[in-house]
Design an enzyme around this catalytic site. Structure first.
Site, mmCIF file in Angstrom:
data_model
loop_
_atom_site.group_PDB
_atom_site.id
_atom_site.type_symbol
_atom_site.label_atom_id
_atom_site.label_comp_id
_atom_site.label_asym_id
_atom_site.label_seq_id
_atom_site.Cartn_x
_atom_site.Cartn_y
_atom_site.Cartn_z
ATOM 1 N N HIS A 124 160.848 34.821 -23.201
ATOM 2 C CA HIS A 124 161.811 35.591 -23.798
ATOM 3 C C HIS A 124 161.568 35.745 -25.280
ATOM 4 O O HIS A 124 161.085 34.688 -25.774
ATOM 5 C CB HIS A 124 163.403 34.953 -23.528
ATOM 6 C CG HIS A 124 164.518 35.744 -24.419
ATOM 7 N ND1 HIS A 124 164.940 35.382 -25.423
ATOM 8 C CD2 HIS A 124 164.943 36.831 -23.985
ATOM 9 C CE1 HIS A 124 165.735 36.313 -25.784
ATOM 10 N NE2 HIS A 124 165.940 37.102 -25.118
ATOM 11 N N HIS A 170 162.326 41.345 -33.515
ATOM 12 C CA HIS A 170 163.399 41.071 -32.886
ATOM 13 C C HIS A 170 164.222 42.213 -33.701
ATOM 14 O O HIS A 170 164.712 41.725 -35.000
ATOM 15 C CB HIS A 170 164.054 39.799 -32.996
ATOM 16 C CG HIS A 170 165.284 39.494 -32.029
ATOM 17 N ND1 HIS A 170 166.122 38.460 -32.303
ATOM 18 C CD2 HIS A 170 165.674 40.221 -30.936
ATOM 19 C CE1 HIS A 170 167.021 38.342 -31.415
ATOM 20 N NE2 HIS A 170 166.786 39.547 -30.563
#
Length: 590
Positions: A124, A170
């Site tokens: 992830h 991110h």
């Protein structure tokens, strides 16, 4: 903590070479039983391998090879041309070749079934070097993950600052970006360094159609013929890992939705905030600085929902999607309209991937557990950490695995007990990153029923674990790492990670002031679903006034655990194998 050997006082000048005098009583009894006049020859050793180690096919030649392998002990007078003495036998038991998992078994699962029939080692936010808010984005953690055998790499792709190229970062955080092309090239260079089975790249896409077209060009040029690209239509059934060896697979949501949905934010259910999937009583609090206790009041504004799985937008936006990008997508993802029942509907004519956050899964298994199992028999379910895990911690992976979820996505830099269990699961099947799911998760029962993870099941087998002793800390740690004034007081925690009925942790008594602790304690673990059980082992140093110090850990798949007396190497908190630290243990199934 250090990997060097220290000789700072007389007690460390001796390298704690274990001798017959330090052998556990049961080992001495075992040697007497399988030797004659203090000497164990090849035939004696063969009988020991068959009867105690349960190596039914062991031959005299195998035993002779072990004896010959101890030739370096000749100068210590532990070796005899006709056999071995107790000291050499003891050293053989503590040797690298006597590991709890077979060093030669390799890939042995059937690899010709569809991808949906396997648990897949899944990352992830694979590009993050640390926490989810301010760490650097880099290709280094991607390379490290691939070298460990991770088979699913996740990339969040965004326009760069000038909107003319693509970065990986991110989004809506302070993480520093890395160029997409650098990540793609590193994936190509390292994809098959640990395993030849396929690598899936899951994309969380925040791009405009012109940049999607640019991504399509990058991906095509970087991977060329190794890219598996079946076209824009959904697959009717997933190919097998065997048929996709050394291939790269792209998975994301077809791009028609993004322009309509990319700014929508999913809020987690308030009632779920701070709730951990793990049963802390058995699971144990984390031993690293990274904790699993999320800060409940700091998640405002965070996007806990994968963009790829937001509801469909205006179908008219298909007209401006980049067709060459859409054709790259081999595994189609997305939730679509409707609620959970619609998300889990099985289409006989096509397969797809569904993603759920850990809290979504936690709620779904209460009301739709069997439907999830049925869905995962043909389709792929990906589970990902909740958005408030800013520290890159993880969750209990067994919740997903026991419902058939193939892609339980983990922060590979989130060192802690959950990640140790993930490492343990994927030690199975030769460490190739694909573990065949148990038959009960793949097949319907006699009455067309599916496996019910909530059902109370009978005990299938009992694992007996004896913890004899440990050694090697004096070589891999400094004398003062545990206690500045005296030798350490080690104890061992041992237990099972598995379905709730099987999950438990127990511990030995501490052995005071000893670098070579001998516990000689036995534990029994009744297992209702041994196929999903993992043996957890940890060593800590007892500290009366402060937090106990960490002394090593490992996690082993019960399905591949070798019976008998075994040398169990321990690992650091980051999962790196120590050079010397081992436990001597015995495993028996009754």
């Amino acid at each position: 903590m250090s990997g060097h050997t220290y000789r700072v006082c007389c007690c460390f000048q001796r390298r704690f070479t274990i001798t017959a005098a330090e052998a556990p009583p049961e080992i001495k009894v075992m040697f007497d039983r399988y030797s004659e006049n203090g000497l164990m020859d090849a035939e004696h050793l063969r009988r020991f391998l068959i009867e105690v180690q349960k190596q039914e096919n062991a031959t005299v030649e195998d035993a002779q090879g072990i004896i010959e392998g101890l030739h370096d002990l000749k100068h210590l007078n532990l070796f005899h041309r006709k056999g071995i003495h107790l000291d050499a036998f003891f050293r053989f038991l503590f040797g690298d070749a006597n590991s709890p998992l077979s060093p030669s078994i390799g890939v042995h699962h059937d690899m010709t079934a569809p991808l949906s029939h396997y648990f897949i080692h899944t990352g992830h936010n694979s590009y993050l070097t640390g926490n989810q808010l301010s760490s650097d984005c880099s290709d280094v953690p991607i390379i490290q993950a691939l070298q460990r055998g991770v088979r699913v790499i996740e990339l969040d792709i965004w326009p760069n600052s000038t909107k003319d190229n693509v970065d990986v970062l991110h989004g809506r955080t302070l993480t520093t970006p890395v160029e997409l092309i650098k990540c793609l090239k590193s994936i190509k260079d390292h994809a098959f360094s640990a395993s030849e089975y396929p690598v899936v790249i899951t994309l969380e896409d925040h791009l405009t159609p012109d940049l999607q077209a640019k991504v399509a060009e990058m991906v095509t040029q970087t991977f060329g013929e190794i890219l598996f690209s079946p076209g824009s239509e959904c697959l009717k059934e997933f190919p097998s890992p065997e048929s996709l060896k050394k291939r790269i697979i792209i998975s994301t949501k077809p791009p028609k939705e993004y322009l309509q949905s990319k700014e929508v934010k999913g809020k987690e259910d308030e009632s779920q905030k701070g709730k951990d999937l793990a049963d802390e009583g058995a699971w144990g609090k984390e031993v690293t600085d990274i904790t699993t206790d999320a800060k409940d009041d700091t998640d405002e504004g965070m996007d806990d929902q994968d963009v790829e799985d937001l509801d469909d937008g205006d179908p008219k936006s298909q007209q401006i999607a980049a067709p060459e990008y859409k054709r790259l997508i081999a595994i189609h993802a997305g939730k679509g309209k409707g609620g959970l029942r619609d998300w889990l509907r099985v289409d006989p004519d096509k397969v797809r991937r569904l993603s759920l956050s850990e809290q979504e899964l936690e709620k779904a298994v209460i009301t739709h557990g069997k439907e999830i199992v049925r869905f995962t028999q043909r389709n792929i379910l990906r589970v990902y950490p909740k958005g408030i895990r800013f520290d890159s911690s993880n969750y209990n992976p067994l919740v997903g695995w026991m419902h058939g979820a193939q892609m339980v996505a983990f922060n590979m830099q989130g060192y802690g007990r959950s990640l140790w269990v993930m490492h343990g699961m994927f030690k199975a099947n030769g460490g190739c990153g694909y573990v065949k799911k148990p038959d009960f998760l793949l097949n319907l029962g006699s009455n067309n029923e599916v496996f019910d993870p909530r059902a109370t099941l009978p005990v299938k087998t009992t694992l007996k674990v004896t913890v004899y002793m440990g050694e090697g800390w004096h070589l891999d740690f400094r004398p003062t790492d545990f206690d500045p004034y005296s030798p350490p007081d080690f104890y061992t925690r041992v237990g099972i990670a598995g379905v709730p009925a099987d999950t438990v942790m127990k511990k030995t008594k501490p052995i005071e002031d000893n670098w070579v602790p001998a516990w000689n304690e036995e534990f029994e673990f009744p297992l209702t679903v041994p196929e999903l059980a993992l043996l957890r082992i940890e060593v800590h140093e007892y500290d009366m006034s402060e937090k106990d110090d960490f002394g090593g850990q490992t996690c082993l798949p019960v399905s591949e655990l070798r019976s008998g007396i075994r040398a169990v190497p321990l690992h650091s908190q980051k999962g790196e194998k120590y050079k010397s630290v081992k436990l001597l243990m015995r495993f028996d199934f009754v």
